[in-house]
Design an enzyme around this catalytic site. Sequence first.
Site, PDB file in Angstrom:
ATOM      1  N   ILE A  33     -19.069 -25.950 -10.850  1.00  0.00           N
ATOM      2  CA  ILE A  33     -18.407 -25.166  -9.739  1.00  0.00           C
ATOM      3  C   ILE A  33     -18.860 -24.392  -9.458  1.00  0.00           C
ATOM      4  CG2 ILE A  33     -17.026 -25.390 -11.599  1.00  0.00           C
ATOM      5  CD1 ILE A  33     -14.561 -24.999 -10.058  1.00  0.00           C
ATOM      6  N   SER A  34     -18.700 -23.544  -8.392  1.00  0.00           N
ATOM      7  CA  SER A  34     -19.910 -21.626  -8.528  1.00  0.00           C
ATOM      8  C   SER A  34     -18.843 -20.772  -9.241  1.00  0.00           C
ATOM      9  CB  SER A  34     -20.137 -21.643  -7.253  1.00  0.00           C
ATOM     10  OG  SER A  34     -20.549 -22.387  -6.116  1.00  0.00           O
ATOM     11  N   ALA A  35     -19.614 -19.799  -9.413  1.00  0.00           N
ATOM     12  CA  ALA A  35     -18.585 -19.062 -10.169  1.00  0.00           C
ATOM     13  C   ALA A  35     -17.732 -18.571  -9.491  1.00  0.00           C
ATOM     14  CB  ALA A  35     -19.533 -18.090 -10.551  1.00  0.00           C
TER      15      ALA A  35
END
Length: 207
Positions: free
Chosen positions: A55-57
Site C-alpha cells: 500500500i503506497s505511502a
Amino acid sequence: MALRLVEELTNEGIIKTERVKKAMLAVPREEFVMPEYRMMAYEDRPLPLFFDATISAPHMVAMMCELVEPRPGMKILEVGTGSGYQAAVCAEAIERKGKVYTIEIVKELAIYAAQNIERLGYWGIVEVYHGDGKKGLERHAPFDAIIVTAAARTIPSELIKQLKDGGVLVIPIEEGVGQVLYKITKRGEKIEKRAITYVLFVPLRDS
C-alpha cells in the site's frame, strides 16, 4: 493520528487542495492495511500487503490524487488496486459523484480490495476488476484521468488511447537506475509530459 499526518502533508505542500485534504481525512487507512500493520497505518510510509504488493505511502497517494485534479463527475481509472486505498481516496476526492474503476492483476488482491471497498461503503462508486491494467479497461473508456500505481518501462499506449482529450495520466516510469513520476496530458494526437519527482514503486506486472 490521521489529522496529524494530513496536517503534515499539507504543511509540506503535498496536499494542496481542500478536496484532497478532506478525502485523506475521510478514508480510514487502517482498514486497508494488513492487521499486523494497523498501528503503523498513519506513518508516512508504504506497508506490505501480500504477493509482493504494497500500500503506497500516504504522501504518494495524496500527490497522485492532486495531480489528476479531482472534481465531481470525473471518471477515473486506477491501474494497480492493491488493497483499494487509493481508489477510496479518489472516490472521496470526487465527492462520491462520478466513478472510479480500478484493475488489479493479482486475483487475490482484487478480491481483498473488493471486500474492503464494499465493507467501507464505496461499492457502486468504485468498481474493482481483475486483469492486466496495461491494457486499460476499454469497456468503460474514455477516462478523465488514469493513475498507475506501479512502475512501467514505457508509457502503455492503450492507456493513452483510453484517455479523453485533455485527460491526465499519472504514472511512474523506469529511467536508468531509478523511477520518475510523470503527469502526462493528452492533447489531441499528442501528449505533454511533465516530470514530477523521483519515486520508488513495485514494477508493473505482465499478465
